[in-house]
Write an enzyme that holds these catalytic residues in place. Structure first.
Site, short mmCIF file in Angstrom:
data_model
loop_
_atom_site.label_atom_id
_atom_site.label_comp_id
_atom_site.label_asym_id
_atom_site.label_seq_id
_atom_site.Cartn_x
_atom_site.Cartn_y
_atom_site.Cartn_z
N ARG A 1 0.83 -1.19 0.00
CA ARG A 1 0.00 0.00 0.00
C ARG A 1 0.87 1.25 0.00
O ARG A 1 1.88 1.30 0.71
CB ARG A 1 -0.94 0.02 1.21
CG ARG A 1 -1.93 -1.14 1.19
CD ARG A 1 -2.92 -1.06 2.31
NE ARG A 1 -3.73 -2.28 2.35
CZ ARG A 1 -4.64 -2.55 3.30
NH1 ARG A 1 -4.82 -1.69 4.28
NH2 ARG A 1 -5.33 -3.67 3.25
N ARG B 1 2.29 1.11 10.29
CA ARG B 1 1.77 1.54 8.99
C ARG B 1 2.88 1.43 7.97
O ARG B 1 3.74 2.30 7.87
CB ARG B 1 1.24 2.97 9.09
CG ARG B 1 0.36 3.40 7.92
CD ARG B 1 -0.18 4.80 8.14
NE ARG B 1 -1.05 4.88 9.28
CZ ARG B 1 -2.35 4.59 9.27
NH1 ARG B 1 -2.92 4.20 8.14
NH2 ARG B 1 -3.08 4.69 10.36
N GLU C 1 -6.50 -1.06 15.44
CA GLU C 1 -7.16 -2.02 14.54
C GLU C 1 -6.21 -3.14 14.14
O GLU C 1 -5.06 -2.89 13.76
CB GLU C 1 -7.67 -1.31 13.28
CG GLU C 1 -8.32 -2.26 12.27
CD GLU C 1 -8.36 -1.69 10.87
OE1 GLU C 1 -8.36 -2.49 9.92
OE2 GLU C 1 -8.34 -0.45 10.72
N SER D 1 -10.44 -6.07 10.11
CA SER D 1 -11.65 -5.40 9.65
C SER D 1 -12.43 -6.40 8.82
O SER D 1 -11.91 -6.92 7.83
CB SER D 1 -11.27 -4.17 8.82
OG SER D 1 -12.41 -3.39 8.52
N ARG E 1 0.69 -6.56 12.70
CA ARG E 1 0.10 -5.95 13.90
C ARG E 1 -0.06 -6.99 15.02
O ARG E 1 0.00 -6.64 16.19
CB ARG E 1 -1.23 -5.30 13.55
CG ARG E 1 -1.03 -4.09 12.65
CD ARG E 1 -2.19 -3.15 12.61
NE ARG E 1 -1.84 -1.93 11.89
CZ ARG E 1 -2.56 -0.82 11.87
NH1 ARG E 1 -3.70 -0.77 12.56
NH2 ARG E 1 -2.17 0.24 11.19
#
Length: 427
Positions: A262, A277, A349, A352, A391
């Protein structure tokens, strides 16, 4: 993508749903584009019918030796043929104009999704487990990793720039162990089929899951026009693209452990320390393909599968339902699972899980035929992190840290670590 027929029949419902997402009313604009296209199609059909009728009349006039009428009809047919020769291009243009407009509209939230503007309006559903109690000030993952000599951001930056990490030794093995543990759990206990998909995909695949055309800036593209996958959702969901799936085989449940890529566009200044991130990270993805009647129940099931990962790892977490203003573009409803990070003293988070209805099925032209019916329907799709491996690594490091900087290995991961029970700094 939404159904233009439904929009024509329910313009107010569309505008009310978009308002919940903070989007301006669009029904009149879309209906106008559709009317323009439909009007043109009507002219084309009328021209074709008149051309065919005039051609028959020419034969009749010539049989009756009426040369004047025959010539007039031939001139008319010539004009109609000229119109029809250009009409096909115009029809394609009008269809593309409508499709482009529809492609940029987000999915419609389900009725029970809380209405809100942003993450502050999300609603917590439950908390599971207890926050760990430390007799010392817990550190963040990057402090632990660097002190152990097993997490190197400087060399990663030298190799690739910012937002990359080099993991070494037992910490690298811990990340691999997490991925293997999740795959085994989902395939052996949760009924998912493991897939090793391509990591590069064509435009059609990224369009099918909704990243194109609106979110191209979030992706990386190769020089030959392919896209690096932002998540395995893209190839896994597109496994049924342009197919009519046998309804008896539904649901299809797929899982994959892949790198994800990403660009993190728009995230400048956010989470610049550590590996929260990243441009490249590992994730276990879950995807379900269902019929219309099963998707809501499948959403609850998928979320429970993701939660089970954290339960087995002994990590405290909470599950929230996202409000309308915080949901992703293609989702009808989303549950986020947020794991507790004691080093940050906050929840972050880690998964999801979204149900998309037929939004992606329509974009992919993926269908099924209900038993006893002739007409096909678009499949319903769901996707969820099962979970983000990087994560999860952060969460294990921070929750299982000791005062001396070592990290205990959760019981569920020890078989994948060759029996290692603790990660310590090499002497």
């Amino acid at each position: 993508m939404l159904d233009i027929k439904w929009i024509r029949e329910n313009p107010q419902s569309l505008d009310e749903a978009l308002a919940k997402r903070g989007v301006q009313p669009l029904s009149s604009q879309l209906i106008a584009l559709d009317e323009k296209r439909r009007e043109h199609v009507g002219k084309v059909q009328a021209a074709q019918e008149r051309r065919n009728a005039a051609s028959r009349e020419i034969g009749k006039a010539m049989a009756e030796k009426d040369a004047v009428t025959a010539e007039k009809l031939k001139a008319e047919v010539g004009e109609l043929k000229n119109f029809l020769a250009h009409a096909e291009d115009e029809e394609r243009r009008l269809l593309k104009e409508l499709s482009d407009a529809l492609s940029s509209i987000p999915n419609i939230p389900l009725a029970d999704v809380p209405v809100g503007k942003d993450e502050n309006d999300n609603v917590e559903l439950r908390r599971v487990g207890e926050k760990p109690v430390f007799a010392f000030q817990p550190k963040e993952h990057f402090e632990l990793g660097e002190a152990l000599g097993l997490m190197d951001f400087d060399r990663a930056a030298k190799l690739a720039g910012a937002r990359f990490t080099v993991l070494k030794g037992p910490l690298a093995r811990l990340e691999r162990a997490l991925g293997q543990f999740m795959l085994d759990l989902h395939t052996q206990e949760h009924g998912y089929t493991e897939v090793v998909p391509p990591l590069m995909v064509r435009d059609e695949a990224v369009y099918g899951t909704g990243q194109l055309p609106k979110f191209s800036e979030d992706l990386f593209r190769t020089t030959d026009g392919r896209w690096l996958i932002p998540t395995a959702e893209v190839p896994l969901t597109n496994l049924v693209a342009d197919e009519i799936v046998d309804v008896k085989t539904l649901p299809h449940r797929y899982t994959a452990l892949t790198p994800c890529f990403r660009s993190e566009a728009g995230s400048a200044g956010r989470d610049t320390r550590g590996m929260l991130r990243q441009h490249q990270f590992m994730k276990v993805e879950m995807v379900s393909i269902t019929d219309a009647e099963s998707s809501i129940a499948e959403h609850e099931r998928m979320t429970a599968c993701a939660e089970e990962v954290l339960k087995r790892l002994g990590l405290h977490f909470r599950t929230i339902v996202l409000c309308t203003g915080d949901m992703g573009f293609g989702a009808q409803k989303t549950y986020d699972i947020e794991v507790w990070l004691p080093g940050q003293n906050t929840y972050r988070e880690i998964s999801s899980c979204s149900v998309c209805g037929d939004f992606q099925g329509r974009r992919m032209n993926a269908r099924y035929r209900p038993e006893g019916e002739k007409a096909t329907r678009f499949v319903h799709t769901l996707n969820g992190s099962g979970v983000a491996v990087g994560r999860a690594l952060i969460a294990v490091m921070e929750n299982y840290q000791e005062e001396d900087g070592s990290i205990r290995i959760p019981d569920a991961l020890q078989p994948y670590m060759g029996g290692l029970k603790r990660i310590e700094k090499a002497a």
